[in-house]
Design an enzyme around this catalytic site. Structure first.
Site, mmCIF file in Angstrom:
data_model
loop_
_atom_site.group_PDB
_atom_site.id
_atom_site.type_symbol
_atom_site.label_atom_id
_atom_site.label_comp_id
_atom_site.label_asym_id
_atom_site.label_seq_id
_atom_site.Cartn_x
_atom_site.Cartn_y
_atom_site.Cartn_z
ATOM 1 N N GLY A 31 0.731 -1.144 0.031
ATOM 2 C CA GLY A 31 0.002 0.104 0.004
ATOM 3 C C GLY A 31 0.923 1.250 0.003
ATOM 4 O O GLY A 31 2.065 1.238 -0.473
ATOM 5 N N HIS A 34 2.392 4.419 -5.246
ATOM 6 C CA HIS A 34 2.853 5.774 -5.796
ATOM 7 C C HIS A 34 2.999 5.290 -7.288
ATOM 8 O O HIS A 34 2.706 3.934 -7.696
ATOM 9 C CB HIS A 34 4.182 6.085 -5.289
ATOM 10 C CG HIS A 34 5.097 4.934 -5.197
ATOM 11 N ND1 HIS A 34 5.639 4.053 -5.907
ATOM 12 C CD2 HIS A 34 5.901 4.560 -3.761
ATOM 13 C CE1 HIS A 34 6.508 3.461 -5.579
ATOM 14 N NE2 HIS A 34 6.407 3.501 -4.131
ATOM 15 N N GLY A 36 5.422 4.084 -8.928
ATOM 16 C CA GLY A 36 6.109 2.899 -9.031
ATOM 17 C C GLY A 36 5.246 1.482 -9.082
ATOM 18 O O GLY A 36 5.319 0.696 -10.093
ATOM 19 N N HIS A 37 4.244 1.657 -7.936
ATOM 20 C CA HIS A 37 3.423 0.453 -7.795
ATOM 21 C C HIS A 37 2.432 0.457 -9.294
ATOM 22 O O HIS A 37 2.194 -0.622 -9.781
ATOM 23 C CB HIS A 37 2.686 0.601 -6.596
ATOM 24 C CG HIS A 37 3.227 0.631 -5.241
ATOM 25 N ND1 HIS A 37 3.342 1.595 -4.615
ATOM 26 C CD2 HIS A 37 3.998 -0.482 -4.859
ATOM 27 C CE1 HIS A 37 4.047 1.530 -3.605
ATOM 28 N NE2 HIS A 37 4.418 0.258 -3.512
ATOM 29 N N GLN A 150 12.029 -3.501 -9.956
ATOM 30 C CA GLN A 150 13.750 -3.457 -9.896
ATOM 31 C C GLN A 150 14.126 -2.948 -8.554
ATOM 32 O O GLN A 150 15.157 -2.896 -8.046
ATOM 33 C CB GLN A 150 14.251 -3.111 -11.162
ATOM 34 C CG GLN A 150 15.731 -3.221 -10.927
ATOM 35 C CD GLN A 150 16.311 -2.142 -12.319
ATOM 36 O OE1 GLN A 150 15.808 -1.858 -13.162
ATOM 37 N NE2 GLN A 150 17.451 -1.406 -11.817
ATOM 38 N N LYS A 151 13.366 -1.918 -8.046
ATOM 39 C CA LYS A 151 13.557 -0.966 -6.874
ATOM 40 C C LYS A 151 14.144 -2.086 -5.900
ATOM 41 O O LYS A 151 15.048 -1.934 -5.210
ATOM 42 C CB LYS A 151 12.370 -0.299 -6.352
ATOM 43 C CG LYS A 151 12.474 0.305 -4.951
ATOM 44 C CD LYS A 151 13.049 1.325 -4.873
ATOM 45 C CE LYS A 151 13.258 2.201 -3.618
ATOM 46 N NZ LYS A 151 12.613 1.519 -2.407
ATOM 47 N N ARG A 189 8.336 4.860 1.722
ATOM 48 C CA ARG A 189 8.924 5.586 2.720
ATOM 49 C C ARG A 189 9.480 7.032 2.613
ATOM 50 O O ARG A 189 9.612 7.960 3.556
ATOM 51 C CB ARG A 189 9.904 4.864 3.529
ATOM 52 C CG ARG A 189 9.802 3.327 4.131
ATOM 53 C CD ARG A 189 10.995 2.600 4.272
ATOM 54 N NE ARG A 189 10.543 1.382 5.066
ATOM 55 C CZ ARG A 189 10.416 0.092 4.254
ATOM 56 N NH1 ARG A 189 10.397 0.100 3.250
ATOM 57 N NH2 ARG A 189 9.890 -0.670 5.329
#
Ligand code: AMP
Length: 279
Positions: A31, A34, A36-37, A150-151, A189
């Site tokens: 959750g 952003h 990226g998700h 990939q993060k 984060r």
């Protein structure tokens, strides 16, 4: 978009999809979504008939109580973003639904030595929790395809090992790192960074970029030393690791091909990770 809170609800919905030969693409998340998700959801949508996204802050993968306690929760906004990204099904289970027998963890070490290095070494127990939750979610969703970022490069290797170890017929996809306009890798984060930390955090990608841009002009050791020196100029940044390693097994290499540069830093109170593939 269908919202499922229980395994039985989700199973009913997915059984109907599978009965009509729909392929299931799965994007597990914690959750605080952003771009990226959402890029993973969009990529999943291109290759599967039905995209399932889970939102579950997995307690067993946090090695620090305070990190779990402070993990951002933005469920209403997450649901809105997923609906806008054409996600088909969102699974938001409770802890007792996922862990009916309590917060027991299985060992990640069975998946191989990559689970004990870098994140495995600096966050004891983290990959045990990741192994546990992903095996559980894969068993519940039974996806045809899974999408990871990939993060979390080392996590991607773990997922590939997990699929092989349990002989699951799941196709694995890795999505590129989505970054803020100043290069900082998007992360749930990041919202916890102070204004000053947020500014300094851009140095992480700058350091990785120096290594990438000069990869064929200098040795890995020299480039790491240069990047370290630049990062260490900023008192808010404390490097945990910065290494160029083989991208298959994370071992030291002198090769210039199939390399990944992995970094973890504490930026003030917030721990951030990033990486670049080399060359
Ligand atoms: P998380 O919610 O942090 O567990 O992340 C869920 C998935 O999103 C994982 O596969 C992550 O690797 C991926 N992810 C997180 N941040 C990014 C990013 N900046 N770009 C692409 N994927 C990401």
């Amino acid at each position: 978009m269908i919202l499922c809170k229980t395994i039985s609800d989700l199973t009913r919905v997915l059984n109907a999809k599978k009965a009509s030969n729909q392929t299931i693409g799965f994007v597990p998340t914690m959750g605080a979504l952003h771009a990226g998700h959402l890029s993973l959801v969009k990529q999943a949508k291109l290759k599967s008939d039905c995209v399932v996204c889970s939102i579950f802050v997995n307690p067993t993968q946090f090695n620090q109580e305070s990190d779990l306690k402070n993990y951002p929760i933005t469920i209403e906004n997450d649901l809105k973003l997923l609906a806008e990204s054409n996600c088909d099904v969102v699974f938001v289970p409770t802890i007792s639904e996922v862990y009916p027998d309590g917060l027991k963890k299985s060992q990640a070490a069975v998946l191989g030595s990559i689970t004990m290095m870098f994140e495995g070494a600096y966050r004891p127990g983290h990959f045990d929790g990741v192994h546990t939750i992903l095996k559980r979610l894969f068993d519940i969703v039974k996806p045809n395809l899974v999408y990871f970022g990939q993060k979390d490069f080392q996590q991607c290797l773990l997922v590939k090992k997990l699929i092989a170890y349990y002989s699951l017929s799941i196709e694995f996809f890795m999505g590129e790192i989505v970054r803020e306009s100043d290069g900082l890798a998007m992360s749930s984060r990041n919202v916890r960074l102070t204004a000053e930390e947020r500014k300094v955090a851009t140095e992480i990608f700058k350091a990785l970029s120096i290594i990438k841009q000069n990869w064929h002009k200098n040795t890995a050791a020299n480039l790491i030393a240069i990047a370290r020196k630049q990062l260490e100029m900023h008192p808010l940044i404390k490097i945990e690791y910065l290494n160029c390693v083989d991208s298959d097994n994370l071992l030291e290499t002198v090769d210039k091909e199939n390399v990944v540069c992995l970094i973890a830093v504490n930026c003030g109170a917030i721990r951030l990770i990033d990486n670049v593939l080399l060359p």
